[in-house]
Enzyme design. Sequence first.
Site, mmCIF file in Angstrom:
data_model
loop_
_atom_site.group_PDB
_atom_site.id
_atom_site.type_symbol
_atom_site.label_atom_id
_atom_site.label_comp_id
_atom_site.label_asym_id
_atom_site.label_seq_id
_atom_site.Cartn_x
_atom_site.Cartn_y
_atom_site.Cartn_z
ATOM 1 N N GLU A 25 -50.812 -16.788 -30.878
ATOM 2 C CA GLU A 25 -50.884 -16.731 -29.413
ATOM 3 C C GLU A 25 -51.443 -18.041 -28.867
ATOM 4 O O GLU A 25 -52.179 -18.755 -29.560
ATOM 5 C CB GLU A 25 -51.802 -15.559 -29.015
ATOM 6 C CG GLU A 25 -51.968 -15.401 -27.516
ATOM 7 C CD GLU A 25 -52.585 -14.065 -27.100
ATOM 8 O OE1 GLU A 25 -53.076 -13.328 -27.980
ATOM 9 O OE2 GLU A 25 -52.566 -13.763 -25.897
ATOM 10 N N ASN A 172 -46.219 -6.805 -23.481
ATOM 11 C CA ASN A 172 -47.308 -6.644 -24.444
ATOM 12 C C ASN A 172 -48.423 -5.840 -23.790
ATOM 13 O O ASN A 172 -48.811 -6.124 -22.650
ATOM 14 C CB ASN A 172 -47.868 -8.017 -24.838
ATOM 15 C CG ASN A 172 -49.180 -7.907 -25.611
ATOM 16 O OD1 ASN A 172 -49.190 -7.548 -26.783
ATOM 17 N ND2 ASN A 172 -50.300 -8.196 -24.948
ATOM 18 N N GLU A 173 -48.903 -4.844 -24.479
ATOM 19 C CA GLU A 173 -50.003 -4.021 -23.965
ATOM 20 C C GLU A 173 -49.804 -3.730 -22.474
ATOM 21 O O GLU A 173 -50.668 -4.029 -21.629
ATOM 22 C CB GLU A 173 -51.373 -4.673 -24.255
ATOM 23 C CG GLU A 173 -51.637 -4.771 -25.746
ATOM 24 C CD GLU A 173 -53.062 -5.120 -26.151
ATOM 25 O OE1 GLU A 173 -53.884 -5.466 -25.294
ATOM 26 O OE2 GLU A 173 -53.345 -5.010 -27.367
ATOM 27 N N TYR A 240 -57.088 -2.549 -33.735
ATOM 28 C CA TYR A 240 -58.061 -3.508 -34.262
ATOM 29 C C TYR A 240 -59.227 -2.772 -34.902
ATOM 30 O O TYR A 240 -59.609 -1.679 -34.459
ATOM 31 C CB TYR A 240 -58.585 -4.410 -33.141
ATOM 32 C CG TYR A 240 -57.587 -5.478 -32.729
ATOM 33 C CD1 TYR A 240 -57.442 -6.634 -33.489
ATOM 34 C CD2 TYR A 240 -56.785 -5.321 -31.606
ATOM 35 C CE1 TYR A 240 -56.532 -7.630 -33.122
ATOM 36 C CE2 TYR A 240 -55.871 -6.315 -31.238
ATOM 37 C CZ TYR A 240 -55.751 -7.454 -32.005
ATOM 38 O OH TYR A 240 -54.847 -8.436 -31.652
ATOM 39 N N GLU A 297 -50.060 -6.018 -33.772
ATOM 40 C CA GLU A 297 -51.404 -6.604 -33.722
ATOM 41 C C GLU A 297 -52.323 -5.707 -34.536
ATOM 42 O O GLU A 297 -52.482 -4.521 -34.206
ATOM 43 C CB GLU A 297 -51.907 -6.729 -32.276
ATOM 44 C CG GLU A 297 -51.223 -7.849 -31.514
ATOM 45 C CD GLU A 297 -51.812 -8.099 -30.137
ATOM 46 O OE1 GLU A 297 -53.025 -7.891 -29.947
ATOM 47 O OE2 GLU A 297 -51.028 -8.498 -29.254
ATOM 48 N N GLN A 346 -54.991 -13.196 -36.037
ATOM 49 C CA GLN A 346 -53.840 -14.022 -35.799
ATOM 50 C C GLN A 346 -53.739 -15.069 -36.905
ATOM 51 O O GLN A 346 -54.641 -15.168 -37.735
ATOM 52 C CB GLN A 346 -53.943 -14.680 -34.435
ATOM 53 C CG GLN A 346 -53.971 -13.667 -33.283
ATOM 54 C CD GLN A 346 -53.788 -14.300 -31.898
ATOM 55 O OE1 GLN A 346 -53.523 -15.477 -31.752
ATOM 56 N NE2 GLN A 346 -53.961 -13.485 -30.859
HETATM 57 O O1 AHR Z 1 -55.103 -10.740 -30.232
HETATM 58 C C1 AHR Z 1 -55.909 -10.882 -29.125
HETATM 59 C C2 AHR Z 1 -55.512 -9.958 -27.977
HETATM 60 O O2 AHR Z 1 -55.686 -8.630 -28.352
HETATM 61 C C3 AHR Z 1 -54.071 -10.018 -27.556
HETATM 62 O O3 AHR Z 1 -53.818 -11.063 -26.682
HETATM 63 C C4 AHR Z 1 -53.870 -8.697 -26.882
HETATM 64 O O4 AHR Z 1 -52.553 -8.227 -26.975
HETATM 65 C C5 AHR Z 1 -54.858 -7.785 -27.585
HETATM 66 O O5 AHR Z 1 -55.614 -7.058 -26.717
#
Ligand code: AHR
Length: 492
Positions: A25, A172-173, A240, A297, A346
Site C-alpha cells: 500500500e 476496500n473495507e 488482523y 489482508e 504488508q
Molecule cells: O493494512 C493497513 C490497513 O488496514 C489497510 O489500509 C486497511 O484496509 C486496513 O484497515
Amino acid sequence: MSYLFVNANRSAGTINKNIYGQFSEHLGRCIYGGLYVGEDSPIPNKNGLRTDVVDALKAIRVPVLRWPGGCFADTYHWQDGIGPKEQRKTIVNTNWGGVTEDNSFGTHEFMELCGQLGCEAYFSGNVGSGTVQEFSDWVEYCNMGGVSPMADLRRKNGREQPWNVKFWGIGNEAWGCGGSMRPEYYADLCRQYATYLRTYAPDQKMVKIASGANSDDYNWTKTVMERAGGWVDAVSLHYYTLPHDDWQHKGSALDFTRAEYYTTLRKALRMDELVENHSRILRQYQGSRTVGLIVDEWGTWYDVEPGTNPGFLYQQNTMRDALVAAVSLNIFNNHCDTVCMANIAQMVNVLQAMILTEGERMVLTPTYHVFTLYKDHQNARQLESYVGAALVGEGEEQVPDLHVSASQGADGAILITAANLDDAASRTVHVVLEGAKAGAVTARVLSGAANAANDFDHPGRVAPRALAVTPTAEGFDAVLPACAVAAFRVEP
Ligand code: AHR
C-alpha cells in the site's frame, strides 16, 4: 512423543499459489523507500525498484501483489499516477500520516514491479470516492489491446501491449475507510461497478472481488452474497491479529510477556473459524457458480516501533510473527477448497513485513523465512494431515502445541510444514505417512526465543537451518525445538 499423520490418499484440492500473495500500500515506507527509490537513487535499482528487495522477494516466489491499498485505494485516482512524472499531481495521503504523495509510483511503475517479481497484479479500485467511469477507464487502460481512448493514452505513456490485469477489487473495507457503507448499499454499488468492469478480448480473464467483511461480520458476507454474489467471483475477508483489542494499546512487537505470546497465537488461530464460517456462507449463496474467499489482508498489528511515525505502521517482527504466519498459512492450505488467495499485510516496512529497510540496508524478517519454507506448497495438491496435539499456554491462554499442513507437488515430493507453538519445550514428532512411500527426507527449521528478531546489526539471528530426521518404518521422527517452524521434504 507426538504423532503427526499425513494421508496421501485424501485431499481437499489444489493449494492455489495465490494463497502466498502479498499486499503493498501507499503507506509509510512500503512503496517509497521500501520497494521504490527512483532511478536517480544511489541505492542500486532497476527502473527505480530496489534490486536487493526485488531479488529477495523473487526468492520466495511471490505469486500475486495487491495494490495501491488498503484505505489508500479509496482515495486514489489512478490518472494522477500516469504520464510524465514532473506533471503528476501531488496529493495528501490523508489515511497514513498526512504525508505528501507525489504519485511518482503509479500504474506503470507497479506493473514494472510485478514484471520484475514475475507475479500477477491485483488492483484495488476506488469505490469510496471515485466513479464507475474512472474505475472502468482504469480497466480499459490496462487491458484494451485495440484502439480506444484509454489504450491510446497508455501507448502515449510508453506501453504498447495491454497488461491483461486479472484481479480487480471493487473497493476496500467499504464498511469503514472505504465509505462507511451498510452492506445493503455496498452490495448495490458492487453490482453497478461490476457491470462496467469489462474484458477486452475473448480469452481475457477477469476476477471481480467484492470488498468483504471485517473479522466475524458474517452479516456483511451474507448480505453481499445474497444481493451481489452473482456479479462477483470472490469476496474478501480482513482479519488482523492484535495481542490486545485496544487500538491505542495493541502491544509491543518486541517487548511482550509469555501471556501475550499465547494470546497472540490464540487470536491468530481464530482464522480457522473465520475462514470456515465465511466459506459456509459463500457456499450457501453461490448457487451453481463458485465464489472464492480472498483473505486479502491478514497478519499481526502491534504498536509502532518507538520513535517512528504512528501513521507509518512500522513494526519489528519476531519468532512470534513466524508462528502466526505458519499457522495462518497452514489454515489457508487446509481450506484450499474455498480460499483462493491471501495477501499478508504488508510486503515491506509495514505491519507483518517480509522485509525491513533503513536507507540502503535491508533485513529479512522471520516471517520472510516462513514464506521460504512454505513456498513449495504453491499449486501443490493439499494432503490431509493432523497432529495429536496437546494444549500448551499460560493461564487461560491455551493453544494446541503443534500445527500442520501438507501437500504433494507435481514431482511427487511431499512437503509437510509443522509448527511447535510451545515457547519453552521441544517436541519429538513421529510422522506417519499413509498412502505414500517415504523416500529421502530433508528438513529445515526456523526457531529461537519467542521475541528473537533480525535487525540491521544482526540480520542473521533468525534464519532457517538444517534439522535432523530419523527414518522409521512408517515415515520418520524429528525433534522440533521450542517455538519453531519446520518444513520436511519427503522425496517420492
Ligand atoms: O493494512 C493497513 C490497513 O488496514 C489497510 O489500509 C486497511 O484496509 C486496513 O484497515
